[in-house]
Design an enzyme around this catalytic site. Structure first.
Site, short mmCIF file in Angstrom:
data_model
loop_
_atom_site.label_atom_id
_atom_site.label_comp_id
_atom_site.label_asym_id
_atom_site.label_seq_id
_atom_site.Cartn_x
_atom_site.Cartn_y
_atom_site.Cartn_z
N TYR B 105 -11.26 -9.36 -2.73
CA TYR B 105 -11.57 -8.99 -1.25
C TYR B 105 -12.42 -10.28 -0.86
O TYR B 105 -13.49 -10.58 -1.77
CB TYR B 105 -12.46 -7.77 -1.41
N TYR B 144 -6.52 -5.87 -9.49
CA TYR B 144 -7.77 -6.75 -9.91
C TYR B 144 -8.46 -5.94 -11.21
O TYR B 144 -8.62 -4.85 -11.28
CB TYR B 144 -8.52 -6.84 -8.56
N ARG B 154 -7.67 -2.24 -11.78
CA ARG B 154 -6.97 -1.41 -10.71
C ARG B 154 -5.69 -1.49 -10.55
O ARG B 154 -4.99 -2.64 -10.12
CB ARG B 154 -7.96 -1.64 -9.29
N HIS B 157 -3.53 -1.24 -4.68
CA HIS B 157 -3.53 -0.08 -3.63
C HIS B 157 -4.21 -0.68 -2.38
O HIS B 157 -4.65 -1.62 -2.21
CB HIS B 157 -4.56 0.76 -4.34
N HIS B 159 -6.64 0.96 0.67
CA HIS B 159 -7.34 2.16 1.08
C HIS B 159 -7.01 2.64 2.46
O HIS B 159 -6.88 1.76 3.41
CB HIS B 159 -8.98 1.69 1.11
#
Lengths: 190, 236
Positions: B105, B144, B154, B157, B159
């Site tokens: 991110y 990640y 994780r 995905h 959000h």
């Protein structure tokens, strides 16, 4: 047809990417009526540590007690482009501060009247489902005493967690959120 | 206020509890005291109205926000926003955010040793159409690592943040991908005990929306809380 509502999940640590592009710090920007006020505070976790990755959303009526949505059928005036919606992240010290106008009273269940209040929706890393709480106002003691929602809180010692404390001589209120422990904020199941 | 119709409460197990010990960050952030049960009043049964004025024409294309194209597997993500009574939720804001193809991110808190992509921010928004439909063009996010437990990763995905007609329909969730081998090990995905509800967070590969020579399609419908009594239910 009945479907299963999609399960909630956490906003995670990178919530700012998704939720701050439409942030609103100044709810009062489009208001023409009402007392302009500033509400500030901090968010703390169960160890008393500030929460730097929370996001708060606010929802309130205008100064006349009317919500800016067709879902509110009350015969009261809207206030121009005033939306009553705010959204702000906490900073590195868990602080937040926003400007708004003091909302008017709105109807409650049955024939009751709710004291002026702001709905707060709390999101943070580590929280799998948002929480609902409310801000009331310390200078509305009489209305607060008759408020049907505050009246649901049996342990009177917890009620102050929902009351923004007005700073003497200023249109400013202090209101903190404590997730756990002494002074744990009242959260609602609704 | 007898004309107000409230929203149904979730069935047991279909929503996470605040405290889910395998997700360590929940331990000091979940309320200890029981929530105070309250009726839904006019305050809860209203919410902000977002119109198209907040959404630009390219806001739902995460591959067109920079000078060049982002790296990664291009994908079309589409579906419908419904309520639990099966009714579409029209003209409602949807915001999404996600990691880049490498699982990174562009955020000061993300220290994962994977490259940033100067052509990818990972944020998009749109408003559902009159039938509750939405569509995004993006790239498939990477998995990640995180430090919740030893060798914690994780699953891939995206959000999602949704409003619907009131604060009672407010929802923030995560969408996953079918067949992701990390799903059984993820405490965030597995915080929902009801399997049907858990699986409702997983999208489906979709040939219908796959565009030849361009991008794979994934379909995912999102379901918000529905009203207690609706004309539709009365028709049954």
């Amino acid at each position: 047809m009945t479907l299963v509502p999609t399960a909630s999940s956490t906003v995670g640590p990178y919530l700012h990417i998704g939720l701050t592009p439409l942030q609103v710090y100044d709810i009062a920007k489009d208001a023409s009526k009402g007392e302009k006020i500033v509400i500030s505070g901090r968010v703390f976790d169960g160890e008393g540590q500030p929460v730097p990755d929370a996001l708060l959303e606010f929802w309130q009526a205008n100064a006349d007690g009317k919500y800016a949505t067709p879902e509110d059928s009350q015969d009261k005036p809207l206030d121009g482009k005033f939306t009553g919606f705010g959204r702000i992240p906490t900073d590195k010290e868990g602080r937040f501060s926003f400007t708004t106008v003091k909302p008017g009273a709105v109807p409650g269940p049955g024939n009751t009247l709710q004291a002026p209040h702001i709905l707060v929706c709390v999101f943070m890393r580590g929280m799998l489902k948002h929480l609902y709480t409310r801000i009331y106002f310390s200078d509305e003691a009489a209305a607060n005493a008759n408020d049907p929602v505050l009246g649901l809180i049996e342990d009177a010692s917890r009620k102050p967690t929902l009351i923004g404390e007005r700073t003497a001589g200023k249109a400013e209120y202090r209101w903190d959120i404590r997730m756990q422990g002494e002074g744990e904020t009242v959260f609602f199941d609704c | 206020m007898s004309d107000l119709i409230g929203y149904k409460r979730p069935a047991p197990g279909t929503q996470p509890n605040y405290l889910h010990a395998p997700y360590q960050s929940s331990i000091k952030r979940a309320p200890n005291k029981p929530l105070i049960r309250m009726p839904q009043t006019l305050t809860e049964l209203t919410g902000p109205v977002y119109g198209h004025e907040r959404v630009g024409p390219l806001d739902n294309d995460l591959t067109k926000q920079h000078a060049g194209e982002p790296l990664g597997e291009r994908m079309i993500l589409s579906g419908r926003l419904l309520d639990e009574n099966g009714r579409p939720v029209p003209h409602s804001l949807i915001e999404i955010w996600q990691a880049n193809a490498c699982g990174r991110y562009p955020h000061p808190g993300d220290q994962h040793d994977a490259p940033l992509d100067p052509n990818f921010t990972g944020y998009g928004r749109t408003v559902t159409d009159s039938e509750g439909r939405y569509r995004f063009v993006t790239i498939k996010p990477g998995a990640y690592p995180w430090r919740n437990h030893h060798n914690a990763w994780r699953p891939q995905h995206i959000h999602f943040s949704l409003f619907g007609p009131s604060f009672m329909t407010r929802l923030v969730t995560q969408m996953y991908f079918p067949g992701d081998p990390l799903l059984p090990f993820d405490p965030i995905f597995n915080c929902v005990t009801d399997q049907r509800a858990r699986d409702s967070m997983v999208s489906k590969f979709d040939f219908e929306t796959t565009i030849p020579e361009f991008a794979l399609g994934y379909a995912w419908d999102i379901v918000l809380r529905g009203r207690d009594a609706t004309p539709m239910e009365n028709k049954k």
